[in-house]
Design an enzyme around this catalytic site. Sequence first.
Site, short mmCIF file in Angstrom:
data_model
loop_
_atom_site.label_atom_id
_atom_site.label_comp_id
_atom_site.label_asym_id
_atom_site.label_seq_id
_atom_site.Cartn_x
_atom_site.Cartn_y
_atom_site.Cartn_z
N GLY A 73 0.78 -1.24 0.00
CA GLY A 73 0.00 0.00 0.00
C GLY A 73 0.81 1.28 0.00
N ASP A 134 -3.87 2.07 10.78
CA ASP A 134 -5.22 1.68 11.19
C ASP A 134 -5.15 1.15 12.62
OD1 ASP A 134 -7.59 -0.22 11.36
OD2 ASP A 134 -7.96 0.58 9.38
O1 PRP Z 1 -2.44 -0.32 11.08
P1 PRP Z 1 -2.80 -1.66 10.51
O2 PRP Z 1 -4.08 -2.21 11.07
O3 PRP Z 1 -1.69 -2.64 10.61
O4 PRP Z 1 -3.16 -1.44 8.99
C1 PRP Z 1 -2.39 -0.68 8.10
C2 PRP Z 1 -1.74 -1.55 7.07
O5 PRP Z 1 -2.76 -2.26 6.34
C3 PRP Z 1 -2.53 -2.10 4.96
O6 PRP Z 1 -1.69 -3.09 4.49
P2 PRP Z 1 -2.21 -4.59 4.18
O7 PRP Z 1 -1.82 -5.48 5.32
O8 PRP Z 1 -3.66 -4.55 3.83
O9 PRP Z 1 -1.36 -5.02 2.94
P3 PRP Z 1 -1.14 -4.21 1.56
O10 PRP Z 1 -0.31 -3.00 1.90
O11 PRP Z 1 -0.41 -5.18 0.70
O12 PRP Z 1 -2.49 -3.83 1.01
C4 PRP Z 1 -1.85 -0.74 4.85
O13 PRP Z 1 -1.10 -0.64 3.67
C5 PRP Z 1 -0.98 -0.69 6.08
O14 PRP Z 1 0.30 -1.23 5.86
#
Ligand code: PRP
Length: 216
Positions: A73, A134
């Site tokens: 992301g 998040d």
């Molecule tokens: O604060 P958190 O609850 O840990 O969430 C935030 C993380 O979630 C998403 O990544 P994801 O794990 O969905 O993987 P991606 O980046 O490959 O979409 C985003 O890119 C952050 O890295």
Amino acid sequence: MAQATISVAPAVTDKSEQLCAAAASAATYSIHDDVGEVLFTKQQMAEKVVEMGKLLGKTYEGKAPVLMPILKGGFIFAADLIRALDPCPEDLVVEFVSARSYGARTETSGTVQVSFDAEAVAGRHCLMVDDLCDSGLTLLTVRDQLLAAGAASVASVVLLDKRARRKVSYDPDFVCLDCPNQWVAGMGMDTNQRYRSMDYVAVLKPEAIQKAMHSA
Ligand SMILES: O=P(O)(O)OC[C@H]1O[C@H](OP(=O)(O)OP(=O)(O)O)[C@H](O)[C@@H]1O
């Protein structure tokens, strides 16, 4: 030989609203059809990235930092931010971090799988770059692993901070925009791997989220 001509469209400062309006009346599917509400426009985010680039440029001047986009992301925000660093720190390097916890879900799995080049961070000032904080679990986990690998310091910058969702004791050091407690997509953020390419941040229609979650 025939002369090639390129027509230049009139300059548009921000296309988010027009794209959504156009998608609503178009006959063929576009990802913009799935947008319920545009939360942050391309222009709003670009302005924040410029401000952040100046702040981080000064903060890391002379520190030879390692800029660490968190995949997947974080790659779009990181690409914008690195070009906005002003001044660009001397000896800046980029090292990617692979971290994943959500998969095809809207809640964190509670386990973050992390990998990076440990040799590249030993003794260096690391700046994690992510699209979203998040629950905070991803940045907390990556920070701890970077420190364990011998990083001299570890800080984080995020495009969006969804504070209402925090589940662990971690706050990003630098935040571009506070995000409401809604499922968002665009600017690198996905829903089951879709929508990362939208150059604005949007709340999707509920039916679009359901469809994306159940797609292969
Ligand atoms: O604060 P958190 O609850 O840990 O969430 C935030 C993380 O979630 C998403 O990544 P994801 O794990 O969905 O993987 P991606 O980046 O490959 O979409 C985003 O890119 C952050 O890295």
